[in-house]
Design a protein around this motif. Structure first.
Motif, PDB file in Angstrom:
ATOM      1  N   ILE A 145       0.811  -1.220   0.000  1.00 48.85           N
ATOM      2  CA  ILE A 145       0.000   0.000   0.000  1.00 48.85           C
ATOM      3  C   ILE A 145       0.845   1.271   0.000  1.00 48.85           C
ATOM      4  O   ILE A 145       0.595   2.175  -0.810  1.00 48.85           O
ATOM      5  CB  ILE A 145      -0.997  -0.036   1.176  1.00 48.85           C
ATOM      6  CG1 ILE A 145      -2.093  -1.064   0.875  1.00 48.85           C
ATOM      7  CG2 ILE A 145      -1.601   1.338   1.445  1.00 48.85           C
ATOM      8  CD1 ILE A 145      -2.914  -1.476   2.063  1.00 48.85           C
ATOM      9  N   LEU A 157      -6.103  -1.287  -2.472  1.00 50.11           N
ATOM     10  CA  LEU A 157      -6.446   0.090  -2.115  1.00 50.11           C
ATOM     11  C   LEU A 157      -7.844   0.444  -2.612  1.00 50.11           C
ATOM     12  O   LEU A 157      -8.294  -0.084  -3.631  1.00 50.11           O
ATOM     13  CB  LEU A 157      -5.474   1.067  -2.765  1.00 50.11           C
ATOM     14  CG  LEU A 157      -4.266   1.585  -1.985  1.00 50.11           C
ATOM     15  CD1 LEU A 157      -3.460   2.510  -2.893  1.00 50.11           C
ATOM     16  CD2 LEU A 157      -4.678   2.323  -0.722  1.00 50.11           C
ATOM     17  N   VAL A 180      -9.904   4.202  -3.318  1.00 50.99           N
ATOM     18  CA  VAL A 180      -9.968   5.668  -3.250  1.00 50.99           C
ATOM     19  C   VAL A 180     -11.447   6.041  -3.160  1.00 50.99           C
ATOM     20  O   VAL A 180     -12.180   5.896  -4.145  1.00 50.99           O
ATOM     21  CB  VAL A 180      -9.320   6.328  -4.473  1.00 50.99           C
ATOM     22  CG1 VAL A 180      -9.485   7.849  -4.390  1.00 50.99           C
ATOM     23  CG2 VAL A 180      -7.843   5.963  -4.561  1.00 50.99           C
ATOM     24  N   TYR A 211      -7.661   7.632   1.289  1.00 46.66           N
ATOM     25  CA  TYR A 211      -7.503   6.253   0.830  1.00 46.66           C
ATOM     26  C   TYR A 211      -8.038   5.303   1.903  1.00 46.66           C
ATOM     27  O   TYR A 211      -8.077   5.650   3.087  1.00 46.66           O
ATOM     28  CB  TYR A 211      -6.028   5.900   0.624  1.00 46.66           C
ATOM     29  CG  TYR A 211      -5.293   6.677  -0.438  1.00 46.66           C
ATOM     30  CD1 TYR A 211      -5.181   6.191  -1.736  1.00 46.66           C
ATOM     31  CD2 TYR A 211      -4.656   7.873  -0.134  1.00 46.66           C
ATOM     32  CE1 TYR A 211      -4.468   6.887  -2.703  1.00 46.66           C
ATOM     33  CE2 TYR A 211      -3.943   8.578  -1.086  1.00 46.66           C
ATOM     34  CZ  TYR A 211      -3.852   8.078  -2.377  1.00 46.66           C
ATOM     35  OH  TYR A 211      -3.145   8.766  -3.322  1.00 46.66           O
ATOM     36  N   ILE A 238       0.622   4.112  -3.064  1.00 42.07           N
ATOM     37  CA  ILE A 238       0.218   5.504  -2.861  1.00 42.07           C
ATOM     38  C   ILE A 238       1.284   6.449  -3.411  1.00 42.07           C
ATOM     39  O   ILE A 238       0.978   7.453  -4.070  1.00 42.07           O
ATOM     40  CB  ILE A 238      -0.056   5.772  -1.373  1.00 42.07           C
ATOM     41  CG1 ILE A 238      -1.322   5.019  -0.935  1.00 42.07           C
ATOM     42  CG2 ILE A 238      -0.207   7.271  -1.104  1.00 42.07           C
ATOM     43  CD1 ILE A 238      -1.586   5.081   0.555  1.00 42.07           C
ATOM     44  N   ILE A 251       0.894   6.486  -7.149  1.00 46.48           N
ATOM     45  CA  ILE A 251      -0.291   7.258  -7.548  1.00 46.48           C
ATOM     46  C   ILE A 251      -0.014   8.751  -7.434  1.00 46.48           C
ATOM     47  O   ILE A 251      -0.393   9.542  -8.315  1.00 46.48           O
ATOM     48  CB  ILE A 251      -1.503   6.850  -6.680  1.00 46.48           C
ATOM     49  CG1 ILE A 251      -1.967   5.439  -7.059  1.00 46.48           C
ATOM     50  CG2 ILE A 251      -2.657   7.846  -6.856  1.00 46.48           C
ATOM     51  CD1 ILE A 251      -3.006   4.863  -6.118  1.00 46.48           C
ATOM     52  N   GLU A 252       0.659   9.157  -6.370  1.00 46.59           N
ATOM     53  CA  GLU A 252       0.984  10.578  -6.200  1.00 46.59           C
ATOM     54  C   GLU A 252       1.916  11.068  -7.304  1.00 46.59           C
ATOM     55  O   GLU A 252       1.764  12.199  -7.796  1.00 46.59           O
ATOM     56  CB  GLU A 252       1.586  10.798  -4.816  1.00 46.59           C
ATOM     57  CG  GLU A 252       0.573  10.624  -3.683  1.00 46.59           C
ATOM     58  CD  GLU A 252       1.196  10.719  -2.307  1.00 46.59           C
ATOM     59  OE1 GLU A 252       0.447  10.908  -1.343  1.00 46.59           O
ATOM     60  OE2 GLU A 252       2.448  10.581  -2.197  1.00 46.59           O
ATOM     61  N   LYS A 274       0.960   5.806   4.302  1.00 44.02           N
ATOM     62  CA  LYS A 274       2.345   5.443   3.983  1.00 44.02           C
ATOM     63  C   LYS A 274       3.145   5.125   5.239  1.00 44.02           C
ATOM     64  O   LYS A 274       4.178   4.451   5.168  1.00 44.02           O
ATOM     65  CB  LYS A 274       3.014   6.571   3.186  1.00 44.02           C
ATOM     66  CG  LYS A 274       2.596   6.593   1.715  1.00 44.02           C
ATOM     67  CD  LYS A 274       3.436   7.526   0.878  1.00 44.02           C
ATOM     68  CE  LYS A 274       3.081   8.978   1.097  1.00 44.02           C
ATOM     69  NZ  LYS A 274       3.798   9.869   0.144  1.00 44.02           N
ATOM     70  N   SER A 289      -5.290   9.838   5.031  1.00 42.99           N
ATOM     71  CA  SER A 289      -4.557  10.505   3.959  1.00 42.99           C
ATOM     72  C   SER A 289      -3.434   9.615   3.442  1.00 42.99           C
ATOM     73  O   SER A 289      -3.051   8.623   4.077  1.00 42.99           O
ATOM     74  CB  SER A 289      -3.956  11.807   4.491  1.00 42.99           C
ATOM     75  OG  SER A 289      -2.954  11.512   5.468  1.00 42.99           O
ATOM     76  N   GLY A 290      -2.881  10.022   2.300  1.00 36.69           N
ATOM     77  CA  GLY A 290      -1.745   9.290   1.774  1.00 36.69           C
ATOM     78  C   GLY A 290      -0.580   9.279   2.748  1.00 36.69           C
ATOM     79  O   GLY A 290       0.078   8.254   2.936  1.00 36.69           O
ATOM     80  N   GLY A 333      -6.854   1.425   2.849  1.00 37.45           N
ATOM     81  CA  GLY A 333      -5.947   0.324   2.564  1.00 37.45           C
ATOM     82  C   GLY A 333      -6.409  -0.938   3.268  1.00 37.45           C
ATOM     83  O   GLY A 333      -6.817  -0.893   4.431  1.00 37.45           O
TER      84      GLY A 333
END
Length: 250
Positions: A175, A230, A232, A197, A179, A182-183, A219, A214-215, A199
């Motif tokens: 995960i 994941l 969204v 997100y 992320i 994706i960012e 993380k 949040s991302g 996860g």
């Protein structure tokens, strides 16, 4: 007869009684091992449990060279095993159509799928999901941005997005890595990255991990071993938000 048998989400306890009977009565058993994997077992345990030799298939075996599968199914009973539900993947639908074109009878024994499990684990309502997407491991000179475009399109329609994470041989995307990718995709496309997100790790096991945030938060979250997936979310319904607060630490 070519019988598509879903194994469920995590281990040998997930197969249905109908599926178990089908496998044990098959003349040949194949295992498709590239779209998904059962992390709570392995091929040796499967062979002992089913009392059958299992032939492991690669993507090329199924998509490019399925002749052996179809020829054996024309002569006897072939069980084609897949993680999750057999028909979630388009490659399996293609194989079924090829078998039908060759005059081979087919059947499907369904099983639990991550596509439905995420709804139960996250509380996100199933009818609010749009098109799903997959995040691949980047390669030299290759960094597709289609996944973040799918996410953005779904968010514009106020729809959730199920994001599958890449599986390669013995390499599983986690995960936090997904992320970050994706960012980076969002930055390349000039798109605002997702603000929220969900996860999920090891769906179907006795100890799945579900976390929302949040991302940056996810993380830093310890999700443990794979498989990871994941979501969204779009705008949350009050019930969805409360569910995530109770069961995912939102």
């Amino acid at each position: 007869m070519l019988m598509f048998v879903g194994l469920g989400l995590y281990d040998l306890g997930d197969i249905s009684l109908k599926g178990l009977e089908c496998v044990r009565n098959a003349d040949t058993v194949y295992l498709e091992a590239y779209t998904s994997r059962l992390m709570g077992t392995d091929v040796a345990e499967m062979e002992a449990f089913f009392e059958k030799e299992i032939r492991v298939l690669s993507r090329e075996d199924v998509e490019q060279n399925p002749r052996d599968i179809i020829e054996r199914a024309a002569r006897g009973r072939v069980a084609f095993l897949t993680g999750g539900d057999p028909m979630v993947s388009t490659t399996h639908a293609d194989l079924r159509m090829r078998a039908a074109a060759a005059g081979v009878a087919t059947s499907i024994i369904h099983a639990s799928s991550i596509s439905s499990a995420v709804c139960g684990l996250s509380g996100l309502q199933n009818y609010r999901f749009g098109k799903s997407c997959s995040v691949p491991f980047p390669a030299k000179g290759w960094f597709p941005t289609a996944p973040v475009e799918t996410i953005a399109a779904n968010l514009d329609l106020n729809l959730h997005t199920l994001v599958f994470l890449d599986i390669q041989m013995d390499r599983y995307m986690r995960i936090p890595e997904a992320i970050a990718i994706i960012e980076e995709m969002a930055a390349k496309r000039g798109i605002e990255p997702p603000a929220l997100y969900v996860g999920i790790a090891r769906a179907g096991s006795e100890s799945p991990v579900v976390a929302a945030g949040s991302g940056a938060k996810l993380k830093e979250t310890q999700f443990g071993p794979p498989l990871h997936v994941l979501v969204v979310p779009a705008d949350l319904h009050p019930m969805e938000r409360e569910y995530l607060e109770i069961f995912a630490g939102l």
